[in-house]
Design a protein around this motif. Structure first.
Motif, mmCIF file in Angstrom:
data_model
loop_
_atom_site.group_PDB
_atom_site.id
_atom_site.type_symbol
_atom_site.label_atom_id
_atom_site.label_comp_id
_atom_site.label_asym_id
_atom_site.label_seq_id
_atom_site.Cartn_x
_atom_site.Cartn_y
_atom_site.Cartn_z
ATOM 1 N N VAL A 31 -95.746 10.241 -43.675
ATOM 2 C CA VAL A 31 -96.559 9.818 -43.998
ATOM 3 C C VAL A 31 -97.321 10.251 -45.138
ATOM 4 O O VAL A 31 -97.595 11.416 -46.233
ATOM 5 N N CYS A 32 -97.924 8.879 -46.304
ATOM 6 C CA CYS A 32 -98.818 9.539 -47.888
ATOM 7 C C CYS A 32 -99.754 9.471 -47.248
ATOM 8 O O CYS A 32 -100.814 9.233 -46.017
ATOM 9 N N SER A 33 -99.699 10.453 -47.304
ATOM 10 C CA SER A 33 -101.840 11.434 -47.346
ATOM 11 C C SER A 33 -102.859 10.444 -48.206
ATOM 12 O O SER A 33 -104.177 10.878 -47.830
ATOM 13 N N SER A 34 -102.491 9.740 -49.077
ATOM 14 C CA SER A 34 -103.515 9.259 -49.671
ATOM 15 C C SER A 34 -103.527 7.295 -48.687
ATOM 16 O O SER A 34 -104.624 7.207 -48.330
ATOM 17 N N CYS A 35 -102.675 6.663 -48.660
ATOM 18 C CA CYS A 35 -102.599 5.659 -48.195
ATOM 19 C C CYS A 35 -102.461 5.509 -46.945
ATOM 20 O O CYS A 35 -102.203 4.078 -46.069
ATOM 21 N N GLY A 36 -101.880 5.863 -46.112
ATOM 22 C CA GLY A 36 -101.425 5.893 -44.513
ATOM 23 C C GLY A 36 -99.624 5.283 -44.435
ATOM 24 O O GLY A 36 -99.468 5.009 -43.704
ATOM 25 N N LEU A 37 -99.302 4.850 -45.859
ATOM 26 C CA LEU A 37 -98.114 4.128 -45.869
ATOM 27 C C LEU A 37 -96.643 5.092 -45.224
ATOM 28 O O LEU A 37 -96.832 6.362 -45.187
ATOM 29 N N PRO A 38 -96.284 4.368 -43.598
ATOM 30 C CA PRO A 38 -95.244 5.095 -43.532
ATOM 31 C C PRO A 38 -94.134 4.984 -44.285
ATOM 32 O O PRO A 38 -93.832 3.930 -44.457
ATOM 33 N N VAL A 39 -93.030 6.030 -44.048
ATOM 34 C CA VAL A 39 -92.176 7.085 -45.011
ATOM 35 C C VAL A 39 -90.578 7.081 -44.129
ATOM 36 O O VAL A 39 -91.026 7.341 -43.631
ATOM 37 N N TYR A 40 -90.461 5.911 -44.369
ATOM 38 C CA TYR A 40 -88.362 6.187 -43.191
ATOM 39 C C TYR A 40 -87.595 6.641 -44.160
ATOM 40 O O TYR A 40 -87.227 6.042 -45.787
ATOM 41 N N GLU A 41 -86.459 6.970 -43.551
ATOM 42 C CA GLU A 41 -85.701 7.571 -44.341
ATOM 43 C C GLU A 41 -84.453 6.691 -43.850
ATOM 44 O O GLU A 41 -83.707 6.954 -42.354
ATOM 45 N N ASP A 42 -83.705 5.937 -44.140
ATOM 46 C CA ASP A 42 -82.855 4.845 -43.125
ATOM 47 C C ASP A 42 -81.569 4.628 -43.855
ATOM 48 O O ASP A 42 -81.380 5.467 -45.130
ATOM 49 N N PRO A 43 -80.699 4.497 -42.676
ATOM 50 C CA PRO A 43 -79.390 4.703 -43.256
ATOM 51 C C PRO A 43 -78.745 3.725 -44.395
ATOM 52 O O PRO A 43 -79.834 2.365 -44.425
ATOM 53 N N LYS A 44 -77.339 4.360 -44.539
ATOM 54 C CA LYS A 44 -77.794 2.975 -45.955
ATOM 55 C C LYS A 44 -76.180 2.433 -45.211
ATOM 56 O O LYS A 44 -75.462 2.775 -44.813
ATOM 57 N N VAL A 45 -76.153 0.954 -45.660
ATOM 58 C CA VAL A 45 -75.097 0.463 -45.328
ATOM 59 C C VAL A 45 -73.724 0.110 -46.340
ATOM 60 O O VAL A 45 -73.900 -0.307 -47.617
ATOM 61 N N ALA A 46 -72.498 0.710 -45.429
ATOM 62 C CA ALA A 46 -71.424 0.150 -46.745
ATOM 63 C C ALA A 46 -70.376 -0.934 -45.480
ATOM 64 O O ALA A 46 -71.049 -0.856 -44.768
ATOM 65 N N ALA A 47 -69.780 -0.876 -46.270
ATOM 66 C CA ALA A 47 -69.002 -2.601 -45.507
ATOM 67 C C ALA A 47 -67.606 -2.024 -46.314
ATOM 68 O O ALA A 47 -67.005 -1.827 -47.806
ATOM 69 N N ALA A 48 -66.722 -1.853 -45.181
ATOM 70 C CA ALA A 48 -64.895 -1.865 -46.254
ATOM 71 C C ALA A 48 -64.330 -3.106 -45.614
ATOM 72 O O ALA A 48 -64.040 -3.905 -44.893
ATOM 73 N N VAL A 49 -63.014 -3.064 -46.365
ATOM 74 C CA VAL A 49 -61.599 -3.842 -45.708
ATOM 75 C C VAL A 49 -60.657 -3.273 -45.413
ATOM 76 O O VAL A 49 -60.084 -2.834 -46.837
ATOM 77 N N VAL A 50 -59.425 -3.509 -43.973
ATOM 78 C CA VAL A 50 -58.207 -3.538 -43.993
ATOM 79 C C VAL A 50 -57.664 -4.473 -44.556
ATOM 80 O O VAL A 50 -57.428 -5.665 -43.383
ATOM 81 N N VAL A 51 -57.318 -4.349 -46.091
ATOM 82 C CA VAL A 51 -56.594 -5.940 -46.200
ATOM 83 C C VAL A 51 -55.387 -5.476 -45.923
ATOM 84 O O VAL A 51 -54.439 -4.468 -46.994
ATOM 85 N N ARG A 52 -54.462 -6.618 -45.030
ATOM 86 C CA ARG A 52 -52.918 -6.863 -45.530
ATOM 87 C C ARG A 52 -52.877 -7.758 -46.139
ATOM 88 O O ARG A 52 -52.740 -9.005 -46.049
#
Ligand SMILES: [Zn+2]
Length: 170
Positions: A31-52
């Motif tokens: 959390v920001c000590s100055s403005c109070g903004l909550p800060v999250y560490e979200d997962p990153k999303v990736a996409a991949a494809v099994v191409v035949r």
């Protein structure tokens, strides 16, 4: 590998961040000590494809110099914010292989404890374009299911997705 870093400053006001140690009701780790903004560490999303293709399952040897350098991976990449995941998957295949694909389904979603990525894997068949080298691949090759280089795959998720895909074929 680079040391993990924690965020130190607020992206909104530049104030110092404090670790909440679980005391923040919203569940944010900082959390920001100055403005109070909550800060999250979200997962990153990736996409991949099994191409035949007619020759088999398309894999490429990763050209980016990280721990998977030179190993075989599925075409794919990170999903931009605001981008439809399926479209990101299609875009990555085209960028990395030159092929246009017809999506045939969702294979599965792969995530792991303490791993920052969530990987969405689709299945597709090649239906246009021309296979060509790209800066992101040292080599692109189609493997039939008996030839998959299990000991030379880039990521745990690559192996899991291929295993699941092949299990569906039988
Ligand atoms: Zn702030």
């Amino acid at each position: 590998m680079a040391k993990p870093v924690t965020p130190r400053f607020c992206a909104s006001c530049g104030g110092a961040l404090l670790a909440t140690k679980g005391l923040n009701a919203g569940g944010a780790p900082f959390v920001c000590s100055s403005c109070g903004l909550p800060v999250y560490e979200d997962p990153k999303v990736a996409a991949a494809v099994v191409v035949r293709t007619e020759e088999g399952i398309l894999l490429l040897r990763r050209a980016q110099r990280d721990r998977a350098y030179g190993k075989w991976i599925l075409p794919g990449g990170h999903v931009d914010r605001g981008e439809v995941v399926l479209e990101a998957a299609r875009r990555e295949v085209l960028e990395e292989t030159g092929l246009r694909v017809e999506m045939t389904g969702l294979l599965d979603v792969y995530s792991y404890t303490n791993y920052p990525w969530v990987l969405v894997v689709y299945t597709a068949t090649a239906n246009g374009g021309r296979l060509r080298p790209s800066p992101e691949a040292l080599e692109i090759k189609a493997f039939n299911q008996e030839e998959v280089p299990w000991d030379e795959l880039g990521y745990e998720s690559t192996a899991h997705a291929l295993r699941d895909y092949i299990a569906r074929l039988s």
